[in-house]
Enzyme design. Structure first.
Site, PDB file in Angstrom:
ATOM      1  N   VAL A 310       0.833  -1.197   0.000  1.00 29.22           N
ATOM      2  CA  VAL A 310       0.000   0.000   0.000  1.00 29.22           C
ATOM      3  C   VAL A 310       0.871   1.252   0.000  1.00 29.22           C
ATOM      4  O   VAL A 310       0.576   2.249  -0.657  1.00 29.22           O
ATOM      5  CB  VAL A 310      -0.949   0.003   1.217  1.00 29.22           C
ATOM      6  N   ALA A 311       2.001   1.188   0.738  1.00 28.25           N
ATOM      7  CA  ALA A 311       2.872   2.358   0.854  1.00 28.25           C
ATOM      8  C   ALA A 311       3.531   2.717  -0.464  1.00 28.25           C
ATOM      9  O   ALA A 311       3.762   3.886  -0.756  1.00 28.25           O
ATOM     10  CB  ALA A 311       3.942   2.097   1.919  1.00 28.25           C
ATOM     11  N   GLU A 315      -1.513   6.376  -4.112  1.00 25.73           N
ATOM     12  CA  GLU A 315      -2.953   6.342  -4.405  1.00 25.73           C
ATOM     13  C   GLU A 315      -3.511   7.701  -4.805  1.00 25.73           C
ATOM     14  O   GLU A 315      -4.458   7.787  -5.581  1.00 25.73           O
ATOM     15  CB  GLU A 315      -3.732   5.810  -3.191  1.00 25.73           C
ATOM     16  N   ASP A 357      -1.647  25.832 -40.233  1.00 29.07           N
ATOM     17  CA  ASP A 357      -2.295  26.322 -41.439  1.00 29.07           C
ATOM     18  C   ASP A 357      -2.012  27.820 -41.544  1.00 29.07           C
ATOM     19  O   ASP A 357      -1.586  28.455 -40.584  1.00 29.07           O
ATOM     20  CB  ASP A 357      -3.801  26.064 -41.350  1.00 29.07           C
ATOM     21  N   ASP A 686      -8.643  23.331 -39.715  1.00 26.33           N
ATOM     22  CA  ASP A 686     -10.038  23.741 -39.529  1.00 26.33           C
ATOM     23  C   ASP A 686     -11.001  22.969 -40.411  1.00 26.33           C
ATOM     24  O   ASP A 686     -12.184  22.904 -40.115  1.00 26.33           O
ATOM     25  CB  ASP A 686     -10.208  25.244 -39.781  1.00 26.33           C
ATOM     26  N   ASP A 690      -8.499  18.250 -42.709  1.00 30.15           N
ATOM     27  CA  ASP A 690      -7.445  18.261 -41.691  1.00 30.15           C
ATOM     28  C   ASP A 690      -7.637  17.191 -40.624  1.00 30.15           C
ATOM     29  O   ASP A 690      -6.713  16.923 -39.849  1.00 30.15           O
ATOM     30  CB  ASP A 690      -7.402  19.631 -41.001  1.00 30.15           C
ATOM     31  N   ASN A 752       6.952   8.090  -0.124  1.00 27.88           N
ATOM     32  CA  ASN A 752       6.515   6.698  -0.260  1.00 27.88           C
ATOM     33  C   ASN A 752       7.678   5.730  -0.092  1.00 27.88           C
ATOM     34  O   ASN A 752       7.549   4.685   0.556  1.00 27.88           O
ATOM     35  CB  ASN A 752       5.856   6.491  -1.634  1.00 27.88           C
ATOM     36  N   GLU A 755       8.428   5.520   3.488  1.00 32.82           N
ATOM     37  CA  GLU A 755       7.458   4.676   4.188  1.00 32.82           C
ATOM     38  C   GLU A 755       7.786   3.191   4.006  1.00 32.82           C
ATOM     39  O   GLU A 755       7.779   2.412   4.971  1.00 32.82           O
ATOM     40  CB  GLU A 755       6.053   4.954   3.651  1.00 32.82           C
ATOM     41  N   ASN A 781      -0.951   8.943   1.975  1.00 36.95           N
ATOM     42  CA  ASN A 781      -0.849   9.055   0.518  1.00 36.95           C
ATOM     43  C   ASN A 781      -1.932   9.943  -0.076  1.00 36.95           C
ATOM     44  O   ASN A 781      -1.719  10.568  -1.134  1.00 36.95           O
ATOM     45  CB  ASN A 781      -0.908   7.668  -0.125  1.00 36.95           C
ATOM     46  N   THR A 784      -2.049  13.654   3.546  1.00 37.10           N
ATOM     47  CA  THR A 784      -0.772  14.284   3.884  1.00 37.10           C
ATOM     48  C   THR A 784       0.041  14.593   2.629  1.00 37.10           C
ATOM     49  O   THR A 784       0.694  15.637   2.544  1.00 37.10           O
ATOM     50  CB  THR A 784       0.045  13.367   4.817  1.00 37.10           C
ATOM     51  N   ASP A 785       0.037  13.673   1.684  1.00 34.29           N
ATOM     52  CA  ASP A 785       0.734  13.922   0.421  1.00 34.29           C
ATOM     53  C   ASP A 785      -0.129  14.717  -0.551  1.00 34.29           C
ATOM     54  O   ASP A 785       0.352  15.570  -1.285  1.00 34.29           O
ATOM     55  CB  ASP A 785       1.134  12.596  -0.238  1.00 34.29           C
TER      56      ASP A 785
END
Length: 956
Positions: A310-311, A315, A357, A686, A690, A752, A755, A781, A784-785
């Protein structure tokens, strides 16, 4: 010839005589096909509609989100954690007050959230083909069985004879059989703004580019005026529009640099984590077996490995990146750039080549007169757009028009031989009508010759409209003074006094210089007309060639006194014995701000390239003026490009900066050739033509004002102001976004790694239990991060952001020292925390200690969180010390640090949060020790900056 022996497709119908084309398609110009023939051909060719290849379904897109290696590892962690909780629940070993499955639920919630974020980004289905289909006409008038009738456009087959009139959308490609004053707007298909005058009688070379096939019409284009009878030659996917649809569907979307880097990051993190887990679990088991403990601590080792897994996974990173890109899109909208696909924000920062163009992007899409020639003198005209303010310069000095009666007469002709209207709306000058005629009205206005005033002095009583065969138009005006009975020249403005002999009407003519000059027998000099000499004709033609050589569109002007209004249809007999007035050369002038933008591109290591459907000389003149190319640089035309193989083109693309008269497949080939050379390409466009190149390019940029729905749906970004300078501003923003993404990746992954190393060290040091639970790691994660990372995402740009070449889009996420930084800082994090952990463990287990024995875990948790706050403050700059920076240049960092610290303290001291997160209240001494150890992280990073500065190196 039977329907089944028809040619599959020649695409060279423009090179055949009408009779030959009819013969090859076994059709009749007067009766069309029979019902039986139509049915046979429909069986062979199918319906006249665009075919769509199947793409990914929404469910497939959703499932693809969960093939990400980091999410797969989190799913595995959640399942194992849930299984352990289930064993504890059924075995009665669940600790008092502990909530079962909370780690599993929290982890799966994060997995689902990240999956939804990815789905939202990818599920925006491409609608380019759907927009392309809208260009198909719903019905069409055809001749079948000798009778005229309306049929559904999808029922057309090759060999059908369709009838066109003004206002209809053309339903299939075809060869003109006959036409009358037919004018077609093909800008969506060819990229050329001007309407095309079609001619059935022409037979063209087989290699004639699409824009020059004047004897053919194409599906998806619009008839502006006139009428025609057309032999249908190609339907469905065999049309030029169908070829574009096929190219559009053949282009596979490549992952953006950011997506590739995130994939690489995930692979490295997961691989490294699994290796570390194997070392820790294997080492722990070997240690236990050698001590005779056996498998007693296996569950604890599994819990350690789960926490490590997980660390190692950031995430919060997908959410932070998504928010960062979203903030980037908001800032870009302020610069008139609308981002359709979030990853394109960062991708812009990697652009090495911008293929633009010409019309409307590099230029104003406003014709502006640049030069006027009369009486062997060439005047330069200043001013911008349709604002009637400017000077007439002769030999670099402002000229007095009072001393040049010839030019006054020419300007009167510009004002009255004109159907456009110049008007001021809310302080902005604009024209109603054709841009070319608008430029002429503006030119007259710069000399004080107002159209309204002269329309009353010379009221129009008849006209000969422009035709593609004559290539000119004429208007017949009545002299106001003569009409009111005053025939004295003094009653007539001096500017036209020289026109009047003894006639009551004046005919003004404008058109092709060569064809108009052929019909002139006199030339206007001073206030009189004299016979035109061969020397005069030679001088005029030389001046015309010089103007055309500068890329100007040149018109010739003449007039003729008339005793009476000529009858309708007498153009050929009336437009003779004209009096030559002069030449006017105009250009779709460059946007004033584009020169500076091109220069900024050069400084930033970005190469601008012009790709246009316009003529070679015009393209070259604009490119040289803007600094895209230099005098003598090669211009590659579509005809020349067609003869090059892909390998030959690849050797040319680094040498050519101007491509003219190109077709849709040419644009696609140019982009692909540049990409094979390792260039990272932004492509503007345009038109429908194209769309394939926009989709193929690393960044497809559609025009917001003039762009078609097809081009917008195929693009990554839309220019709301159709301005090249906006691309450069967006590129700068992309560089800032990428720099900030690297900054918060360093911030997140450094902790991380710390950790993971801290968790791995606990069993190796013989400490009882895991220092961090999966739920606590998720808190770090995500909160705090995450909060400080979001604040770092809006860090202002470095001063030199556009003074360096772009970083390679193929560089690793760990390039330029980022990988070594994360490892180095991660080790420092771990060393500081492990020292604290060792002290805290023995402190909380010491005899006489009054607190909880697991307080050491809370101290480790708190120290890691608070150390990140110091990291966030220090990492704002790679090289400047924190005391050298204005803390309020990015107040969000300071705010996020304060908020996150308060939240962390709440987890320690608020009982419900204590229970949920498994924390224990710390004494003031313990909290002070945590803060002291945490501050060492800030001190270390600031010390690194001083060290690198002393060594004369830059940190990353």
């Amino acid at each position: 010839m039977s329907a089944h022996s028809l040619p599959e497709s020649t695409h060279l119908w423009h090179g055949l005589e009408v009779e030959k084309a009819l013969e090859m398609l076994d059709s009749d110009a007067n009766s069309g096909l029979t019902s039986q023939e139509v049915e046979q051909r429909r069986q062979k060719y199918g319906l006249n509609e665009l075919e769509e290849n199947g793409g990914r379904s929404p469910w497939q897109i959703l499932l693809d989100q969960f093939t990400n290696i980091m999410l797969l590892m989190l799913i595995a962690v959640a399942l194992i954690s849930g299984f352990l909780d289930l064993l504890a629940l059924t075995g009665g070993t669940l600790k008092p007050g502990e909530v079962p499955f909370k780690d599993t639920i929290a982890i799966m919630a994060i997995v689902i959230l990240n999956g939804i974020l990815g789905y939202v980004q990818e599920s925006r289905a491409e609608k380019a083909l759907a927009a392309l289909k809208k260009l198909s006409s719903p019905s069409v008038r055809v001749l079948r069985d000798g009778k005229l009738g309306d049929v559904a456009a999808k029922e057309l087959v090759p060999g059908d004879v369709m009838l066109l009139e003004a206002g209809v959308q053309i339903a299939a490609d075809g060869r003109l059989i006959e036409q009358s004053n037919l004018q077609v707007r093909e800008s969506a298909l060819t990229g050329e703004a001007e309407a095309v005058n079609k001619q059935a009688i022409l037979t063209l070379p087989e290699d004639a580019p699409l824009g020059d096939r004047l004897n053919s019409v194409f599906q998806g284009t619009e008839v502006l005026q006139g009428r025609a009878k057309v032999l249908v030659t190609d339907t469905g996917m065999r049309t030029e529009l169908g070829k574009i649809a096929a190219m559009l569907q053949s282009v596979d979307g490549e992952p953006t640099p950011l997506q590739q880097r995130m994939t690489q990051l995930g692979n490295v993190l997961v691989s490294g984590s699994l290796i570390l887990v194997a070392i820790v679990v294997g080492g722990g088991l070997i240690h236990d077996l050698t001590k005779g403990i056996g498998w007693k601590n296996l569950q604890e080792l599994v819990e350690v490995s789960l926490s490590m897994a997980v660390a190692v996974v950031p995430e919060g990173l997908p959410a932070v990146i998504t928010v960062t890109l979203a903030l980037g899109t908001q800032r870009m909208v302020k610069h008139h750039a609308l981002i359709r696909k979030l990853p394109a924000v960062e991708t812009l920062g990697s652009v090495t080549t911008i293929c633009s163009d010409k019309t409307g992007t590099l230029t104003q899409n406003k014709m502006v007169v640049q030069s006027v020639y009369t009486n062997n003198s060439t005047f330069r005209v200043t001013g911008e757009g349709y604002t009637p303010i400017g000077d007439f310069q002769l030999n670099g000095e402002k000229a007095s028009l009072d001393e040049c009666p010839e030019i006054s007469a020419l300007l009167v002709s510009c004002a009255v031989c004109n159907d456009a209207v110049l008007q001021q709306q809310q302080g902005v000058w604009a024209i109603l009508g054709d841009p070319t005629e608008g430029a002429l009205v503006t030119l007259a206005g710069k000399a004080g010759i107002e159209q309204d005033q002269w329309s009353s002095k010379l009221p129009r009583v008849a006209e000969f409209p422009f035709s593609s065969e004559r290539k000119r138009m004429s208007v017949i005006c009545q002299l106001e003074a003569v009409a009111t009975g005053d025939t004295s020249l003094t009653a007539i403005d001096p500017a036209i006094a020289g026109f009047v002999e003894s006639e009551q009407y004046l005919m003004f003519t404008k058109g092709s210089p060569e064809l108009t000059l052929e019909r002139c027998t006199k030339i206007h000099l001073g206030n009189h007309s004299i016979p035109i000499s061969d020397e005069h004709r030679s001088q005029i033609l030389v001046a015309n060639d010089q103007m055309a050589g500068k890329g100007l569109r040149v018109l010739g002007f003449a007039y003729k006194p008339l005793a009476e209004v000529p009858p309708d249809g007498s153009e050929d007999t009336s437009e003779v014995d004209l009096v030559w007035l002069g030449l006017v050369g105009m250009l779709d002038a460059p946007r004033p701000e584009v020169r500076a933008a091109v220069q900024e591109c050069r400084h930033a290591g970005i190469r601008p390239i012009m790709i246009t459907g316009d003529h070679q000389l015009t393209a070259q003149a604009i490119a040289i003026d803007l600094g895209i190319a230099q005098e003598g640089d090669r211009v590659l035309t579509g005809k020349e490009l067609q003869l090059l193989s892909d390998q030959e083109l690849e050797t040319q693309v680094d040498l050519v900066s101007i491509y003219a008269r190109v077709s849709p497949e040419h644009k696609l080939r140019i982009v692909q050739a540049l990409q094979r050379r390792g260039r990272f390409v932004a492509m503007t466009g345009d038109g429908v033509n194209d769309a394939p190149a926009l989709k193929q390019a690393d960044i497809g940029i559609a025009m917001g004002i003039t762009g078609t729905d097809v081009s917008k749906e195929a693009s990554d970004m839309i220019l709301l102001d159709d301005n090249f300078a906006t691309i450069v501003a967006a590129t700068k923003e992309g560089r800032v976004v990428y720099t900030n993404i690297r900054r918060f990746i360093k911030y997140i992954l450094g902790s991380n790694i710390g950790e993971v190393l801290t968790i791995a060290a606990a069993p190796l040091l013989g400490l009882g239990g895991v220092p961090l639970s999966p739920l606590q790691i998720l808190w770090m994660n995500l909160v705090t991060d995450g909060l400080p990372a979001l604040a770092l995402a809006v860090e202002p740009p470095e001063p030199d952001v556009m003074q360096r070449p772009p970083f390679s889009p193929r560089e690793s996420i760990f390039a330029r020292g980022l990988g070594s930084y994360m490892i180095r800082i991660g080790i420092v994090f771990a060393v500081i925390t492990i020292i604290l952990m060792e002290w805290a463990y023995h402190h909380s287990h010491a005899a006489g200690y009054q607190g909880h024995e697991d307080t050491w875990k809370t101290m480790v948790f708190t120290s890691l969180c608070l150390a990140q706050m110091g990291h966030a403050i220090a990492i704002r700059s790679n090289n400047r010390l924190t005391i050298e920076m204005n803390p309020f240049s990015n107040p969000f960092v300071l705010g996020s640090v304060i908020v996150t610290t308060i939240l962390q303290l709440m987890l320690i001291y608020v009982p419900p949060l204590q229970s949920f997160f498994g924390t224990h209240a710390l004494s003031l001494q313990e909290l002070a020790i945590c803060i002291g150890f945490s501050a060492l992280m800030f001190v270390w990073i600031e010390g690194e900056k001083i060290f690198f500065r002393f060594m004369g190196k830059k940190s990353v």
